[in-house]
Enzyme design. Structure first.
Site, PDB file in Angstrom:
ATOM      1  N   ASP A 233     -31.658  -2.448 -16.856  1.00 27.35           N
ATOM      2  CA  ASP A 233     -31.137  -3.751 -17.260  1.00 27.35           C
ATOM      3  C   ASP A 233     -31.989  -4.368 -18.369  1.00 27.35           C
ATOM      4  O   ASP A 233     -32.306  -5.554 -18.355  1.00 27.35           O
ATOM      5  CB  ASP A 233     -31.057  -4.716 -16.062  1.00 27.35           C
ATOM      6  CG  ASP A 233     -30.176  -5.929 -16.376  1.00 27.35           C
ATOM      7  OD1 ASP A 233     -29.382  -5.855 -17.336  1.00 27.35           O
ATOM      8  OD2 ASP A 233     -30.297  -6.954 -15.665  1.00 27.35           O
TER       9      ASP A 233
ATOM     10  N   HIS B  20     -27.507  -6.917 -19.452  1.00 27.12           N
ATOM     11  CA  HIS B  20     -26.271  -7.613 -19.092  1.00 27.12           C
ATOM     12  C   HIS B  20     -26.026  -8.863 -19.938  1.00 27.12           C
ATOM     13  O   HIS B  20     -24.918  -9.384 -19.963  1.00 27.12           O
ATOM     14  CB  HIS B  20     -26.253  -7.959 -17.593  1.00 27.12           C
ATOM     15  CG  HIS B  20     -27.148  -9.075 -17.173  1.00 27.12           C
ATOM     16  ND1 HIS B  20     -28.312  -8.878 -16.463  1.00 27.12           N
ATOM     17  CD2 HIS B  20     -27.040 -10.414 -17.317  1.00 27.12           C
ATOM     18  CE1 HIS B  20     -28.876 -10.038 -16.184  1.00 27.12           C
ATOM     19  NE2 HIS B  20     -28.113 -10.992 -16.697  1.00 27.12           N
TER      20      HIS B  20
ATOM     21  N   SER C 128     -31.441 -15.590 -17.720  1.00 27.62           N
ATOM     22  CA  SER C 128     -31.508 -14.133 -17.801  1.00 27.62           C
ATOM     23  C   SER C 128     -32.051 -13.681 -19.152  1.00 27.62           C
ATOM     24  O   SER C 128     -31.590 -14.128 -20.202  1.00 27.62           O
ATOM     25  CB  SER C 128     -30.114 -13.526 -17.598  1.00 27.62           C
ATOM     26  OG  SER C 128     -29.703 -13.633 -16.262  1.00 27.62           O
TER      27      SER C 128
END
Length: 357
Positions: free
Chosen positions: A183, A153, A298
């Site tokens: 992911d 992402h 992230s």
């Protein structure tokens, strides 16, 4: 065995009459007159037995030479051991092309400072630009020539990817492979070499309560270090698979931007956090941590106290702006999730092959 025997030249005489071994003057020369022998005659033996004394004199020399050689070998081994303990040896290439990176020095093991010093050079900031805007995330360098692992992402839909090292040097990166179901994504820097790399650990050995360190670029603050513990294992976390749809793009546009927007949305326990995950979602088992994570973390690293990567930080909960009673999203409240590193290791061949995109 007499050690001096090995020092005798091949073919040399062992007798005391050897002129090269006993260059003594004759008794006549003791009065100051040079010895003059006829036709190269040999001088008579000295009035004492030199053999025993000479061998006694040479034996310590030979022994000292042997000791010096042994000390050199031992000294070299000691230097090698010290170098290994301090992580100075060149990184060894492991299976699957993953380079085993620097680890925490022996004197700093078990400390946050030691982990940060060893691993920070292998954590990068990722800037992804798309038609929806710009986002900031983090990544982990796993090979010296610039392979970097991050979240799918973070780079999903990106038209351009810029990576900034801990040194401040910037590279352009290309996407090698992505796996939206997990992911995960693998990107590679253009023209990079000799980079500091991270060591991938074993997430199956992680236990609740273990101390961990998180390193990433929250709000664009490159190389930020936080610490905490593993607070739970095997949490079912659901995230959006890509940035398709107006809702996803809106979330992505604010992802990690300093001072604005919501974090990447995820679902946990039947509830949605940080917005709507959209229709295309994926669920994975995650490590839960209370190490402070914020937008921009992230794709960064969750690290054990030996300096090994045990997870890739992927989701964090922060109250919405309305719940926080402020004009922007709040920071970490001690609820973060990371993809176990064993999931990454099992997926590396797929990512390198460019599959799963």
């Amino acid at each position: 065995m007499d050690m001096t025997e090995n020092l005798r030249p091949s073919g040399a005489h062992s007798t005391d009459q050897d002129p090269t071994s006993y260059p003594y003057a004759s008794p006549a020369a003791y009065d100051g007159t040079a010895y003059n022998s006829a036709a190269g005659g040999y001088p008579p033996p000295p009035p004492y037995a030199p053999t025993t004394g000479r061998r006694k004199a040479k034996r310590p020399v030979a022994l000292l030479a042997a000791v010096a050689i042994a000390a050199g070998v031992i000294g070299g081994g000691t230097a090698t051991l010290v170098g290994q303990l301090n992580g100075q040896d060149a990184a060894a290439t492991g299976s699957g092309g993953v380079v085993n990176g620097t680890t925490v020095s022996q004197s700093s093991k078990g400390t946050v400072a030691g982990v940060a010093e060893a691993v920070s050079p292998a954590i990068v900031e990722i800037g992804a630009a798309s038609s929806a805007g710009k986002s900031t995330g983090s990544g982990v360098v796993i090979t010296e020539d610039g392979e970097i692992v991050t979240n799918n992402h973070v780079i999903s839909g990106a038209q351009q990817i810029q990576v900034t090292l801990s040194t401040g040097k910037t590279y352009t990166a290309d996407v090698v492979g992505t796996d939206p179901d997990k992911d995960l994504a693998l990107i590679k820097l253009q023209g990079a070499s000799g980079l500091k790399t991270a060591t991938l650990g074993d997430s199956s050995k992680v236990k609740v309560g273990e101390e961990v360190v998180a390193i990433g670029s929250p709000e664009g603050l490159t190389g930020t270090v936080t610490s905490g513990i593993v607070s739970a294992l095997d949490r079912d976390v659901t995230v959006a698979k890509d940035d398709s749809g107006s809702s996803g793009q809106g979330q992505r546009q604010g992802q990690g931007r300093q001072g604005g927007g919501q974090e990447w949305p995820f679902e946990f326990g039947g509830q949605q956090f940080n917005g709507d995950t959209g229709e295309e979602t994926t669920t994975y088992k995650a490590l839960q941590t209370d190490a402070s994570l914020n937008p921009g973390n992230s794709g960064g690293a969750l690290i054990n106290m030996d300096g090994e990567i045990i997870g890739i930080n992927s989701a964090m909960y922060a109250p919405s702006s309305s719940a926080a009673g402020s004009g922007s999203s709040a920071g970490s409240v001690g609820l973060g999730f990371a993809i176990p590193v064993n999931t990454l290791k099992a997926d590396l061949d797929t990512l390198r092959a460019g599959n799963g995109s």
